[in-house]
Structures are given as structure tokens and as C-alpha cells.
Design a protein around this motif. Structure first.
Motif, mmCIF file in Angstrom:
data_model
loop_
_atom_site.group_PDB
_atom_site.id
_atom_site.type_symbol
_atom_site.label_atom_id
_atom_site.label_comp_id
_atom_site.label_asym_id
_atom_site.label_seq_id
_atom_site.Cartn_x
_atom_site.Cartn_y
_atom_site.Cartn_z
ATOM 1 N N ASP A 1 70.623 75.332 25.456
ATOM 2 C CA ASP A 1 71.504 76.466 25.737
ATOM 3 C C ASP A 1 72.947 76.006 25.872
ATOM 4 N N PRO A 2 73.863 76.842 25.418
ATOM 5 C CA PRO A 2 75.263 76.440 25.497
ATOM 6 C C PRO A 2 75.828 76.557 26.916
ATOM 7 N N VAL A 3 76.802 75.708 27.204
ATOM 8 C CA VAL A 3 77.521 75.804 28.481
ATOM 9 C C VAL A 3 78.948 76.221 28.168
ATOM 10 N N PHE A 4 79.249 77.417 28.560
ATOM 11 C CA PHE A 4 80.556 77.999 28.259
ATOM 12 C C PHE A 4 81.371 78.148 29.507
ATOM 13 N N THR A 5 82.665 77.907 29.417
ATOM 14 C CA THR A 5 83.565 78.345 30.476
ATOM 15 C C THR A 5 84.202 79.638 29.974
ATOM 16 N N PRO A 6 84.740 80.446 30.877
ATOM 17 C CA PRO A 6 85.438 81.645 30.405
ATOM 18 C C PRO A 6 86.544 81.286 29.417
ATOM 19 N N GLY A 7 87.245 80.177 29.691
ATOM 20 C CA GLY A 7 88.335 79.765 28.805
ATOM 21 C C GLY A 7 87.852 79.511 27.392
ATOM 22 N N LEU A 8 86.729 78.817 27.276
ATOM 23 C CA LEU A 8 86.189 78.523 25.945
ATOM 24 C C LEU A 8 85.740 79.814 25.249
ATOM 25 N N ALA A 9 85.120 80.717 26.020
ATOM 26 C CA ALA A 9 84.680 81.990 25.440
ATOM 27 C C ALA A 9 85.881 82.762 24.889
ATOM 28 N N GLY A 10 87.003 82.722 25.624
ATOM 29 C CA GLY A 10 88.212 83.399 25.158
ATOM 30 C C GLY A 10 88.695 82.837 23.834
ATOM 31 N N MET A 11 88.616 81.513 23.709
ATOM 32 C CA MET A 11 89.055 80.872 22.460
ATOM 33 C C MET A 11 88.139 81.217 21.301
ATOM 34 N N VAL A 12 86.826 81.216 21.585
ATOM 35 C CA VAL A 12 85.870 81.526 20.518
ATOM 36 C C VAL A 12 86.076 82.964 20.045
ATOM 37 N N LEU A 13 86.258 83.883 21.009
ATOM 38 C CA LEU A 13 86.569 85.278 20.647
ATOM 39 C C LEU A 13 87.796 85.320 19.747
ATOM 40 N N GLY A 14 88.803 84.575 20.157
ATOM 41 C CA GLY A 14 90.060 84.541 19.400
ATOM 42 C C GLY A 14 89.847 84.117 17.963
#
Lengths: 211, 384
Positions: free
Chosen positions: A121-134
Motif C-alpha cells: 500500500d502506498p504511503v502518502f502525505t497530503p503534500g505528495l497527494a497535492g502534487m500528484v493531483l497537480g
């Protein structure tokens, strides 16, 4: 037992991580201080998880991630970054890393992250999720490139807004497992997206001429 | 003129002399051909043959000598000019005082342009004047065309000299700019290595401090604050670097502006990994609205209460949300405030966003409060 390899050029930090992991009952099968050592020891050590610092002597963490993922697509790479520099972390994830943590994370957070990525399973921080969305919201996207489904976008947005998987599952009335699957699928699509970009780049430059 | 030329300037000069070598051969062939054509007009044919031989020999020597920068000395240039002058002056003796065309004719521009390339405008002017004077000095009668040729010599020498100087200066400037850019890149690289080391230690102190407890925990907390601050600074710097190639000065990179909010304890800011350029007024209003929401969290939920800021940049709009996990806004409070004539924080936030042509929605409940702003994005012509 989870087999872990720790790659960090900072001896003090490497020892601390190694000790924490060993105390928690994980099997630290190898350590490396730079990219060259990491790639040399990786095949024999056969770790399940690599805990990897991005800022290491050449080849750097991003290149190491790409190479180990090429050799063994099942390898899980957990990136630890001191600076959390956006572009570096994003590049590592595109190269195949499935988890990211800043170095100041606590011992418990680190252990939980290693176990999570080991379970696939992936370990995401909110910051990384924001970048991926971007990455998926950029203009000029090729219609043939992978896109996120509405549900995936919704889940990723919630991760970026700091909600935990448990909270997301509650709000969307989904199982914890389903939420994890959605997050995992966004990562896969991002890596695919990266491959599409690389292929297009290769075709544009005529690099595909021979093979 | 006497300052040591930069390697780039020398490289430019070498290319000029390489081109001049070709030109010398061309004008030599022309001069020899003309002399053969006029072979019956010589008073002293043997002397004429010697002059032409000297011209051929000197052309070879000059091409060889000018090839290496070390050999381009004042002596070489002076001798080069003297050979040309001597051949001009000897014309009257070899051909007779009533000559029309000189023996070397256009061959002399080899020496002239050498002076232009090496001594720039002033050298070209000097050589031009010397050659013109030598050409005119021994003519019995001056024709309009003789004067015109002499004038052209001076003019061409000066202008070509000026152009050579400009080329060399430009090459030097470019070299300096390239070196400055390389130095800046190296500084950034070193800075990263240093920052990374500092961050590692701060993170370790924070981690161990937390585990040891007591005073060590306080130290760890301090280290943690500094670590966050430094990380924020580095990321803000990155955004600046990313945005520096973007559109004009009237736009602001919202990614970098929002990163500043991370300074507030408990606040996490998530943004795309690239610069999001918006008109300055829009960006500032959005940041102010987000800051107002964050302040509200600190006021109503607690000073250390966590809050999450998320920026999403679509091609046609930006979405900005601020979320907290507080007790939520009690039902009816916003309406009560509005009917009592008080604008309140939420009213002012809504007003700001409405002024930008966007919408502000608030969701509140036991799970906390979430503000979401959607603001249209003008087409700035370039998006990363």
C-alpha cells in the motif's frame, strides 16, 4: 519477516533507522551509504522494502529507485527526504517509489510506513497527494494518457486535505481496502503517465528507430 | 585595448584571422593576375617579378604566423603593414611615375584587416591612413577614383575594427554570463548539500528528543520548529526558481505564496509541484482569504489545531480549500451574525472571493469545517 534495506549517506541517521527497524522485529538485510553501494548490494540482499534517502552520492535516490524498480517491479521503495523538495519527491514517485515520509517523522510513523509499503500500500502525505493531483490537472494532456476516475480524484483530494484513509472510508462509505486501492491506482497511473511521456519523448527524438 | 583579452575574445580573433587567411589568398591571386595582365607596362620587369614574388612569399608567412595567438605580436603586425607600404611606394619606381594601378593593388587589405582585427577601430583607422597616404604620395596626378579608394581604405579599416571589437566584447560578455550561471548553479547545489545535512541533524534531534522526554523533548521541539522553517524556506525558493521563467511581473506564483502559510504551527499546505501564476491581485486576495480561514481555526479551535490548505490548479480555474477538524460552526451562527448586521469573518471571506468572480462554500459539521474557494483563472497564455 519484512526484509529491509536502508540507504542513507548519514551514518548517524542510518544507524538510528536500522536500530529502530531491528528493535521492531524487522530484518535489516543490508545498508548502503550511496547509490553505487545500494545498486551493488540490492540483488544479493533481496529486500522487500528499501528505505531510501533521496540526497545520496551518485547515483542519486531517484536514479536508484528507477533502477531497482526496473530490476524488480515488486520492490517497494519508501522515500525518506530531509528537505521534502517537491520536485525530487515527485520524480522519485514517478520513478516507482510507493511511499514518502519526511525525516522528522516519528519512530512509530516510520515503522507504520515501512509495514504499509511492505503490504503493497502506498504511503502518502497530503503534500505528495497535492502534487500528484497537480500532475493530472495540467493543461494540454494527451487524451490517450491515463486519467484519474472521478472516485480516484475524490479520494486523492481528501488525502491532500489531510484526511486519513479511515476518515475517507467513513465519509465515502467505502471499505478501508477500497480507499487504499484507489490511492494505489493513482500512483500506478502517475507512473504510467511518466512512461507515456518518456515514450513520446523517445519517439520525438527518434530514439525508437532501431529497437 | 591593452587589457589581457579573455579566452573568448582570443577565440573570436582566431576565427577572424582564419577568415582573413582565405581572403589573403583571394586578393593575392587577384593581384598576381592583374600584374601578369599589365606585364607590358613595367619599366623594370625583373624588379616587378621580385615584388610579386615577395608578395606571394609574405602571404604564406603571414597566414602561418597569424594562425597562433602567441605569434600575433606588434612586430608581426608592423612588418605586415610595412611590406604593404613598401610595395605601394615601390610601384612608382618599378612601373614609372605615370602608373595607374599599384603593384599590390587590393592585396594591401590583408594588412589593413589584420590591424582592424587585432588593434580594433583605432588600429584599422591608423593602418587605413598609412596605406592611403602611401598610395597617394607617389602619384603624379590624383584622380577622383584614387581619392575615393583611399577614403574607402580608412573607412573600411575603422568600421571593421569597430565590428571586431564588438564581436570580442559580446563573446567576453557571454562567457562571463555563462560562468556566472555555472557558479550560481554550483552554489545552489552546495546549498542543498549543506541544508540537507542541517535538516538531517535537526530531524534526528527532534526524533531522539521526543523519545527521551523531559528537557530533551523541549530541545527536540525547538529543533523541529527550525526544521520545518528551513524546509519551508527551501521549498519556497524552489517555487521561485520554477516561476522565474513564467509570465510578467504583474503575476504572482500562488504556489510559493501559499507555502508561507506553513509557518503557522499545525498548518499543512499541499500544492501542485509547479508554479501557478495568477494576476497579482487575485493571488493576494486568495492568500488573504486562506489566511483568514487559518486565523479563524486558531481562534475557534485552538492555537495548535491542525489545518490543511489544498491548492488545485485546473486550466480554467483554481480551487483552494482550507479544512480543520474542530467542532464546526454552530448552526445558525453565520445567519445570526448576518441578520445582526455584522459582516463577520465569513462574510468578509465570501465578499473577497465574490469580488474575484468566484464562489466560496463552507461545509461544517462535527467532522470540522471546510472552506472551498473556486476562482476562474484568466488565460495567461502559458502554463507549465
Amino acid at each position: 519477516m519484512i526484509r529491509v534495506m536502508v540507504v542513507d549517506d548519514h551514518p548517524m541517521w542510518r544507524d538510528a533507522v536500522e536500530r529502530d527497524l531491528a528493535q521492531a522485529g524487522l530484518d535489516v538485510v543490508a545498508v548502503a551509504a550511496n547509490g553505487r553501494e545500494a545498486l551493488a548490494r540490492f540483488p544479493a540482499a533481496r529486500p522487500d522494502v528499501i528505505v531510501l534517502d533521496l540526497q545520496i552520492p551518485a547515483p542519486n535516490g531517484i536514479e536508484v529507485t528507477a533502477e531497482v524498480a526496473r530490476q524488480n517491479p515488486d520492490i517497494r521503495v519508501l522515500v525518506l527526504s530531509a528537505s521534502g523538495e517537491h520536485t525530487d519527491v515527485l520524480a522519485a514517485v514517478k520513478a516507482g517509489a510507493t511511499g514518502y515520509l519526511v525525516k522528522s517523522a516519528s519512530r512509530e510513523e516510520l515503522l507504520a510506513a515501512v509495514r504499509t509499503v511492505a503490504a503493497g500500500d502506498p504511503v502518502f502525505t497530503p503534500g505528495l497527494a497535492g502534487m500528484v493531483l497537480g500532475e493530472f490537472q495540467q493543461t494540454g494532456q494527451d487524451p490517450n494518457e491515463p486519467r484519474l476516475t472521478e472516485r480516484e480524484t475524490e479520494v486523492l483530494k481528501m488525502v491532500a486535505k489531510g484526511l486519513e484513509y479511515r476518515q475517507i472510508a467513513e465519509r465515502l462509505v467505502l471499505s478501508h481496502r477500497t480507499v487504499q486501492n484507489h490511492v494505489q491506482s493513482t500512483l500506478r497511473k502517475l507512473q504510467m503517465h511518466n512512461r507515456v511521456e518518456l515514450t513520446r519523448y523517445a519517439i520525438e527524438r527518434g530514439l525508437d528507430a532501431d529497437d | 585595448m591593452t587589457t589581457t583579452p579573455s579566452p573568448a575574445a582570443i577565440a573570436v580573433e582566431s576565427r577572424l584571422f582564419a577568415a582573413l587567411a582565405v581572403l589573403r589568398v583571394v586578393v593575392l591571386v587577384n593581384a598576381v593576375g592583374l600584374n601578369i595582365y599589365h606585364r607590358n607596362s613595367f619599366d623594370h620587369p625583373t624588379a616587378a617579378a621580385v615584388c610579386v614574388a615577395a608578395m606571394i612569399a609574405w602571404t604564406g608567412v603571414a597566414i602561418w604566423a597569424y594562425r597562433t595567438p602567441q605569434r600575433r605580436t606588434k612586430v608581426l603586425l608592423v612588418v605586415d603593414l610595412l611590406v604593404a607600404v613598401a610595395l605601394l611606394l615601390l610601384t612608382a619606381d618599378v612601373k614609372g611615375a605615370d602608373f595607374r594601378a599599384t603593384i599590390p593593388s587590393s592585396w594591401i587589405i590583408g594588412a589593413l584587416l589584420a590591424w582592424s582585427a587585432h588593434f580594433r577601430a583605432r588600429g584599422g583607422f591608423t593602418a587605413g591612413v598609412v596605406l592611403a597616404a602611401a598610395d597617394l604620395s607617389r602619384r603624379q596626378e590624383l584622380h577622383q577614383s584614387d581619392y575615393g579608394n583611399a577614403f574607402l581604405l580608412v573607412l573600411a579599416g575603422t568600421i571593421v575594427g569597430y565590428l571586431c571589437a564588438s564581436l570580442q566584447e559580446m563573446a567576453t560578455e557571454r562567457e562571463q554570463a555563462e560562468r556566472a550561471a555555472a557558479m550560481a548553479a554550483e552554489r545552489v547545489r552546495l546549498g542543498r548539500a549543506v541544508h540537507d545535512g542541517v535538516l538531517q541533524v535537526l530531524a534526528l534531534v527532534q526524533r531522539r528528543g521526543r523519545e527521551l522526554g523531559g528537557e530533551a523533548a523541549t530541545l527536540g521541539e525547538l529543533a523541529g520548529e527550525q526544521e520545518r522553517e528551513l524546509r519551508r524556506l527551501i521549498n519556497a525558493q524552489d517555487s521561485v526558481a520554477l516561476g522565474s521563467s513564467g509570465p510578467g511581473e504583474d503575476t504572482v506564483n500562488l504556489t510559493a505564496e501559499l507555502a508561507r502559510l506553513e509557518r503557522v504551527p499545525g498548518v499543512t499546505v499541499s500544492t501542485p509541484g509547479y508554479a501557478v501564476e495568477l494576476p497579482a491581485a487575485t493571488a493576494h486576495e486568495l492568500v488573504a482569504a486562506a489566511r483568514a480561514c487559518v486565523d479563524n481555526v486558531k481562534l475557534h479551535v485552538g492555537a495548535d489545531a491542525p489545518a490543511w490548505v489544498l491548492l488545485q490548479a485546473h486550466p480554467d480555474r483554481v480551487e483552494l480549500s482550507v479544512r480543520d477538524e474542530g467542532p464546526g460552526i454552530p448552526p445558525g451562527r453565520l445567519e445570526a451574525a448576518a441578520s445582526a448586521g455584522r459582516l463577520g469573518v465569513s462574510g468578509s471571506i465570501r465578499g473577497r472571493i465574490a469580488d474575484l468572480g468566484g464562489t466560496a462554500t463552507v461545509t461544517t459539521g462535527t467532522f470540522g469545517t471546510e472552506w472551498e474557494f473556486v476562482v476562474p483563472r484568466p488565460d495567461l497564455g502559458s502554463t507549465p
